[in-house]
Design a protein around this motif. Structure first.
Motif, PDB file in Angstrom:
ATOM      1  N   ILE A 253       0.834  -1.232   0.008  1.00  5.51           N
ATOM      2  CA  ILE A 253      -0.133  -0.130   0.211  1.00  5.51           C
ATOM      3  C   ILE A 253       0.830   1.228   0.135  1.00  5.51           C
ATOM      4  CG2 ILE A 253      -1.773   1.448   1.217  1.00  5.51           C
ATOM      5  CD1 ILE A 253      -2.681  -1.311   2.654  1.00  5.51           C
ATOM      6  N   PRO A 254       0.894   2.175  -1.073  1.00  5.62           N
ATOM      7  CA  PRO A 254       1.163   3.534  -0.791  1.00  5.62           C
ATOM      8  C   PRO A 254       0.551   4.167   0.070  1.00  5.62           C
ATOM      9  CG  PRO A 254       0.168   3.462  -2.949  1.00  5.62           C
ATOM     10  CD  PRO A 254      -0.019   2.016  -2.402  1.00  5.62           C
ATOM     11  N   THR A 255       1.252   4.875   1.004  1.00  7.93           N
ATOM     12  CA  THR A 255       0.776   5.275   2.247  1.00  7.93           C
ATOM     13  C   THR A 255       0.963   6.688   2.698  1.00  7.93           C
ATOM     14  OG1 THR A 255       1.014   3.064   3.249  1.00  7.93           O
ATOM     15  CG2 THR A 255       0.635   4.577   4.875  1.00  7.93           C
ATOM     16  N   GLY A 256      -0.122   7.365   3.123  1.00  8.98           N
ATOM     17  CA  GLY A 256       0.131   8.508   3.806  1.00  8.98           C
ATOM     18  C   GLY A 256      -0.482   8.881   4.968  1.00  8.98           C
ATOM     19  N   GLY A 257      -2.040   9.061   4.928  1.00  4.69           N
ATOM     20  CA  GLY A 257      -2.693   9.326   6.062  1.00  4.69           C
ATOM     21  C   GLY A 257      -3.138   7.863   6.685  1.00  4.69           C
ATOM     22  N   CYS A 258      -2.730   7.026   6.280  1.00  2.15           N
ATOM     23  CA  CYS A 258      -3.160   5.283   6.775  1.00  2.15           C
ATOM     24  C   CYS A 258      -4.635   5.182   6.920  1.00  2.15           C
ATOM     25  CB  CYS A 258      -2.605   5.564   8.417  1.00  2.15           C
ATOM     26  SG  CYS A 258      -0.820   5.232   8.548  1.00  2.15           S
ATOM     27  N   ILE A 286       5.432   7.128   8.880  1.00  2.00           N
ATOM     28  CA  ILE A 286       4.840   5.550   9.090  1.00  2.00           C
ATOM     29  C   ILE A 286       5.911   4.441   9.080  1.00  2.00           C
ATOM     30  CG2 ILE A 286       3.585   3.695   8.197  1.00  2.00           C
ATOM     31  CD1 ILE A 286       1.957   5.876   9.746  1.00  2.00           C
ATOM     32  N   HIS A 287       7.096   4.747   8.076  1.00  2.00           N
ATOM     33  CA  HIS A 287       8.342   3.826   8.112  1.00  2.00           C
ATOM     34  C   HIS A 287       8.960   4.216   9.394  1.00  2.00           C
ATOM     35  CE1 HIS A 287      11.979   1.982   7.118  1.00  2.00           C
ATOM     36  NE2 HIS A 287      12.686   3.218   7.171  1.00  2.00           N
ATOM     37  N   ARG A 288       9.290   5.554   9.825  1.00  2.00           N
ATOM     38  CA  ARG A 288       9.952   5.350  11.218  1.00  2.00           C
ATOM     39  C   ARG A 288       9.443   4.883  12.499  1.00  2.00           C
ATOM     40  NH1 ARG A 288       9.964  10.634  12.327  1.00  2.00           N
ATOM     41  NH2 ARG A 288       8.919  11.653  10.740  1.00  2.00           N
ATOM     42  N   ILE A 289       7.967   5.086  12.522  1.00  2.00           N
ATOM     43  CA  ILE A 289       7.221   4.476  13.380  1.00  2.00           C
ATOM     44  C   ILE A 289       7.422   3.078  13.716  1.00  2.00           C
ATOM     45  CG2 ILE A 289       4.929   4.009  14.699  1.00  2.00           C
ATOM     46  CD1 ILE A 289       3.913   6.753  13.331  1.00  2.00           C
ATOM     47  N   ILE A 290       7.199   2.356  12.506  1.00  2.00           N
ATOM     48  CA  ILE A 290       7.411   0.810  12.535  1.00  2.00           C
ATOM     49  C   ILE A 290       8.879   0.235  12.698  1.00  2.00           C
ATOM     50  CG2 ILE A 290       6.715  -1.286  11.277  1.00  2.00           C
ATOM     51  CD1 ILE A 290       4.285   0.382  10.459  1.00  2.00           C
ATOM     52  N   SER A 291       9.597   1.075  11.862  1.00  2.00           N
ATOM     53  CA  SER A 291      10.991   0.473  11.866  1.00  2.00           C
ATOM     54  C   SER A 291      12.007   0.815  13.232  1.00  2.00           C
ATOM     55  CB  SER A 291      11.730   0.925  10.578  1.00  2.00           C
ATOM     56  OG  SER A 291      11.978   2.595  10.697  1.00  2.00           O
ATOM     57  N   SER A 292      11.633   1.794  13.744  1.00  3.26           N
ATOM     58  CA  SER A 292      12.580   2.102  14.956  1.00  3.26           C
ATOM     59  C   SER A 292      11.811   3.097  16.058  1.00  3.26           C
ATOM     60  CB  SER A 292      13.637   3.308  14.293  1.00  3.26           C
ATOM     61  OG  SER A 292      13.089   4.424  13.638  1.00  3.26           O
ATOM     62  N   ASN A 293      10.483   2.905  16.205  1.00  8.27           N
ATOM     63  CA  ASN A 293       9.702   3.703  16.983  1.00  8.27           C
ATOM     64  C   ASN A 293      10.078   4.903  17.064  1.00  8.27           C
ATOM     65  OD1 ASN A 293       7.771   3.647  19.142  1.00  8.27           O
ATOM     66  ND2 ASN A 293       8.896   2.590  20.433  1.00  8.27           N
ATOM     67  N   ASP A 294      10.342   5.749  16.031  1.00  9.23           N
ATOM     68  CA  ASP A 294      10.295   7.074  15.790  1.00  9.23           C
ATOM     69  C   ASP A 294       8.857   7.847  15.692  1.00  9.23           C
ATOM     70  OD1 ASP A 294      11.088   9.867  15.697  1.00  9.23           O
ATOM     71  OD2 ASP A 294      12.307   9.332  13.966  1.00  9.23           O
TER      72      ASP A 294
END
Length: 483
Positions: A253-258, A286-294
């Motif tokens: 999924i190309p992702t912006g607002g989820c 979203i990448h930062r949240i899931i990959s590194s809890n940022d």
């Protein structure tokens, strides 16, 4: 089925009440009180159903016969998809093991039409029944606005206000909104990105008295009905590509607002064996949240070719959190309250570990353009920049993450089928083609005619009080509707 807030401060609402709601007044988003289940036997029985029939099955999981009679639902769904340019509603272009789901065959040429068309019919049904007028407020990062307009333009009992990010989306995206001259359509072009005016919209919905007296509602994906209907396309894509039914499928999924991934996560929680990959552009929260809890808002929103994903405040991530937390309102309240207040939050380790089941990748403009060309050269298929962002995962051209390295595998080691969500038609973004070196493109007549039409919109300048402007307009529309 009743509906409550992800943060626990609002409940229990009927479906009709949820349909006409935006943000809950505790700042959360409405979700069902429980998640219904789809069995393996159900999936096997549904395998050969059409997409409209799948929509009917999914909606019936969340809306009772008493609130919406089955025959009425069938008629609404038939009407909703009558303006799509294919009887199938969704087409799937397959090239070997690559499947691209064309979710964009509706009137605004974007996947938002799949749910928005149904929501527009639901609005008409309930408002005509109640003889009630509403004011819809929609903020858009590009595609939602035109889809919302197409869903309700000219309909009785509805006025719609759409706020778009002026000169930050494609010209065709703007024209699809500003050339809608129906008397119930009111378009504002704000000098800012969608994240900026989304704060204003959230403030409007936090004013419970204003929402009540002005009959204020939203059909952004903050609206539960949008997310609910979108569950159907994930189920449909699974049924069309799983082999056999019961084995997993990867959906990219190309992702912006989820909003799209939130619907997918609900499908997964309902028992559909789908796994997800979120590909962002350089606005990669979203990448930062899931990959590194940022979970931190970047200092600025970057303007990219995949402009509908130019978002740093992913409003529907809250619903994703709610599902993965086991429907825990306290977790959502703590995490999202902290994020709302400071622009950053820390997700507890156990919850973050569950979120890591969603894989991510990032595609810059450079990767988007190169992948658009790779796909064209290989298949003579032109994907829009958002779809091309998702394709970087398949073609191993993203900055991080690829199907080869992180795709779901069977016990045999074989990769499971993969579906790329094609979220918009290239006809909305032809300017990217010269940059990627694709020459054989002809502008459709429908698009060319947009440039000959009269535009109508109001500018909201950077230094203007946007909330006051919108409040005054909404009040005016309510008074006009009363006469």
């Amino acid at each position: 089925m009743r509906y409550l807030s992800t943060r626990g401060g609002v409940g229990y609402k009927t479906f009709e009440e949820a349909l006409f709601s935006g943000y809950a007044n505790d700042g959360g988003l409405l979700v069902p009180e429980h998640i219904p289940q789809i069995s393996l036997d159900d999936l096997k029985k549904w395998k050969n159903l059409s997409y409209p029939c799948i929509v009917e099955k999914i909606v019936s999981c969340f809306v009772t016969e008493e609130e919406l009679p089955h025959k009425t639902l069938q008629k609404l769904i038939f009407s909703a998809f009558s303006r799509f340019d294919t009887d199938k509603v969704i087409e799937i272009a397959s090239f070997g093991d690559l499947n691209i789901a064309e979710l964009w065959h509706g009137p605004s040429l974007a996947f938002k039409d799949l749910a928005m068309s149904v929501v527009g019919e639901l609005y008409s049904y309930f408002l005509s029944k109640r003889k009630k007028h509403v004011n819809i407020v929609v903020g858009t990062s590009g595609d939602t606005g035109s889809s919302a307009i197409e869903a309700v333009r000219g309909k009785d009992w509805i006025d719609i206000i759409v706020i778009l990010p002026h000169k930050r989306i494609s010209k065709i995206q703007e024209l699809m909104m500003t050339t809608a001259l129906d008397g119930n359509v009111h378009v504002y072009a704000a000098d800012g990105f969608s994240d900026e005016f989304e704060i204003t919209i959230k403030s409007l919905f936090a004013d419970e008295e204003f929402v009540r007296t002005q009959n204020l509602c939203s059909i952004n994906s903050i609206n539960w009905a949008r997310v609910m209907v979108q569950i159907a396309h994930h189920v449909y894509l699974y049924l069309r590509t799983a082999n056999p039914i019961g084995s997993p499928v990867d959906i990219v999924i190309p992702t912006g607002g989820c909003g799209n991934i939130a619907s997918g996560v609900f499908a997964e929680a309902m028992g559909v064996p789908v796994k997800f990959v979120c590909v962002t552009n350089e606005n990669d929260i979203i990448h930062r949240i899931i990959s590194s809890n940022d979970f931190t808002v970047a200092q600025e929103v970057k303007q990219t070719l995949a402009c509908s994903m130019d978002i740093q405040i992913p409003s529907n991530f809250e619903r994703v959190l709610w599902v993965y937390s086991g429907s825990d309102p306290e977790s959502c309240k703590q995490i999202m309250g902290q994020f709302d207040k400071s622009g950053r939050a820390v997700i507890p380790e156990d919850l973050h570990k569950k979120l890591s089941g969603i894989r991510t990748a990032v595609a810059t403009d450079r990767e988007v353009l190169s992948t658009q060309k790779i796909c064209y050269d290989a298949n003579k298929y032109i994907a829009c920049p958002h779809t091309s962002a998702a394709l970087t995962y398949y073609y191993e051209t993203s900055l991080n993450g690829s199907r080869k390295s992180s795709g779901t595998r069977l016990d045999s080691g074989e990769l499971v089928p993969v579906v790329i969500c094609g979220t918009a038609s290239i006809d909305k973004f032809p300017d990217t083609l010269g940059k990627s070196g694709i020459r054989n493109y002809k502008t459709p007549r429908k698009i060319a005619e947009l440039f000959q039409k009269v535009s109508r919109f109001c500018i909201m300048n950077k230094d203007e009080d946007w909330e006051n402007t919108l409040r005054n307009k909404i009040d005016l529309l309510s008074r006009r509707a009363a006469y």
